[in-house]
Enzyme design. Sequence first.
Site, PDB file in Angstrom:
ATOM      1  N   HIS A 111       0.853  -1.198   0.000  1.00 56.27           N
ATOM      2  CA  HIS A 111       0.000   0.000   0.000  1.00 56.27           C
ATOM      3  C   HIS A 111       0.886   1.245   0.000  1.00 56.27           C
ATOM      4  CE1 HIS A 111      -4.021   1.866   1.505  1.00 56.27           C
ATOM      5  NE2 HIS A 111      -3.394   2.673   0.661  1.00 56.27           N
ATOM      6  N   LEU A 134       3.140   6.184  -4.979  1.00 55.26           N
ATOM      7  CA  LEU A 134       4.350   6.681  -5.628  1.00 55.26           C
ATOM      8  C   LEU A 134       4.102   7.988  -6.385  1.00 55.26           C
ATOM      9  CD1 LEU A 134       5.912   3.330  -6.915  1.00 55.26           C
ATOM     10  CD2 LEU A 134       6.493   4.626  -4.856  1.00 55.26           C
ATOM     11  N   ARG A 135       2.832   8.359  -6.544  1.00 51.05           N
ATOM     12  CA  ARG A 135       2.398   9.655  -7.086  1.00 51.05           C
ATOM     13  C   ARG A 135       2.649   9.846  -8.577  1.00 51.05           C
ATOM     14  NH1 ARG A 135      -1.068  10.474  -3.142  1.00 51.05           N
ATOM     15  NH2 ARG A 135      -0.216  11.326  -1.199  1.00 51.05           N
ATOM     16  N   ASP A 189       0.787   2.719   3.787  1.00 50.92           N
ATOM     17  CA  ASP A 189      -0.030   3.749   3.145  1.00 50.92           C
ATOM     18  C   ASP A 189       0.822   5.005   2.949  1.00 50.92           C
ATOM     19  OD1 ASP A 189      -2.098   5.111   1.957  1.00 50.92           O
ATOM     20  OD2 ASP A 189      -3.284   5.371   3.771  1.00 50.92           O
TER      21      ASP A 189
END
Length: 430
Positions: free
Chosen positions: A60, A63-64, A306
């Site tokens: 989870h 990495l954008r 996350d």
Amino acid sequence: MALMLKNARVIDPQVGLDEVCDILVRDGRIVEVGHNLTMEKGVERDLSGKVLVPGLVDIHVHLREPGGEQKEDIASGTRAAAHGGFTAVCAMPNTAPVIDNAMGVEYVKAVAAAKGKARVYVAGACSQGLKGETLSEMGDMVAHGASAFTDDGKGIQDAGMMRRVMDYASQFNRVVMVHAQDNGLVGDGQVNEGVASTRLGMLGWPAEGEEIEIARDIALCRLTGCPLHVQHVTTARGLDLVRAAKAEGLPVTCEVTPHHMFLTEDAITDEYQTCFKVNPPLRTAEDAAALVAGVADGTVDCIVTDHAPHTDWEKDREFELAPFGMTGLETSLGLVLTHLVNEGVIDFNRMVELMAVNPRQLMRDEPVKIEAGCVADFTVIDPKASWTVEAHDFYSRANNSGFIGARLVGRATDTYVGGYATMEDGVVVE
């Protein structure tokens, strides 16, 4: 290339191994595990005093990339992963554009292959544009390597739509990972509803906004037979729902994060520190204790981060305007070692199950075992390393961690992916 790793305490519950031994690697795979091994030519490392385990996996991670490279990109995010001891991560699809088709999957795979310091699994979106209205190109994404499906960041609000997602995913033997959030209850909630929201004078995010959707999706799992994975469970009742589903024999799994185990709503003071603004929010001390108990008793399947990086300017705003999210790749292992392993809540074997074995199973990947023939993905740990979490030590582009200043004991020193070091002696190998 040949690699010899000597004198580490090697732990792998999959093969019943927990002893000091040597590992010989050649061409990315383990050749031999034993004692007093030798090789004619290659790289040799003495890991005396260290613990070596199958490479850790975080399923989870944000990495954008594409679209949010100012926060993080695949190159920086996988360097942060290697620095934290992770050999693989699963990239969430809530990017810009959303990863809801084969082109998006192939893009992430290609960039990761060219620039990554960790293996990257790709999770495809369940619905087009994460709108929860129309199925994404799920079959095509599976054909191009998608490992799982999720509309992470949003809960699919319509039960009929969620059923279609699960019916479709079950055809491809892929797990559906759900961000359990009922928007009608959550609304514009900022912090846990109750003491925190009252004390801070902010809109509340009730526990029921998570628990109701967990219950609904477990019912849909029962209806469809599709494997269901509940992301970042935060409440005691939510975990009880998962526990009951498991007892019923349903294919339900779940994950928890270090920040939901080791931080609570009480961490948010009248200074309104936005590093503690996460979704779902930090809950009560009782909820956090229940999550730790679930890790110990086997209810929880995975520990994840996350990892949600943001720029400084985004977080340096009024609490209600700042985005949700906290980084975690570079602190997760240290937190787990400090608060769970060193405290005797779990042992190294259980840690390996939570952070290496179970995550790979959920991603439908081949197991990584410390035995001849297996892929040489390893995490090497100094269990006695004492260190302080500091922002300048991060390889991530972002500093929005709620654990800066924490004193931890235990840290990854070396990370190997396919027999090659991605981190050596605490420094990422470029």
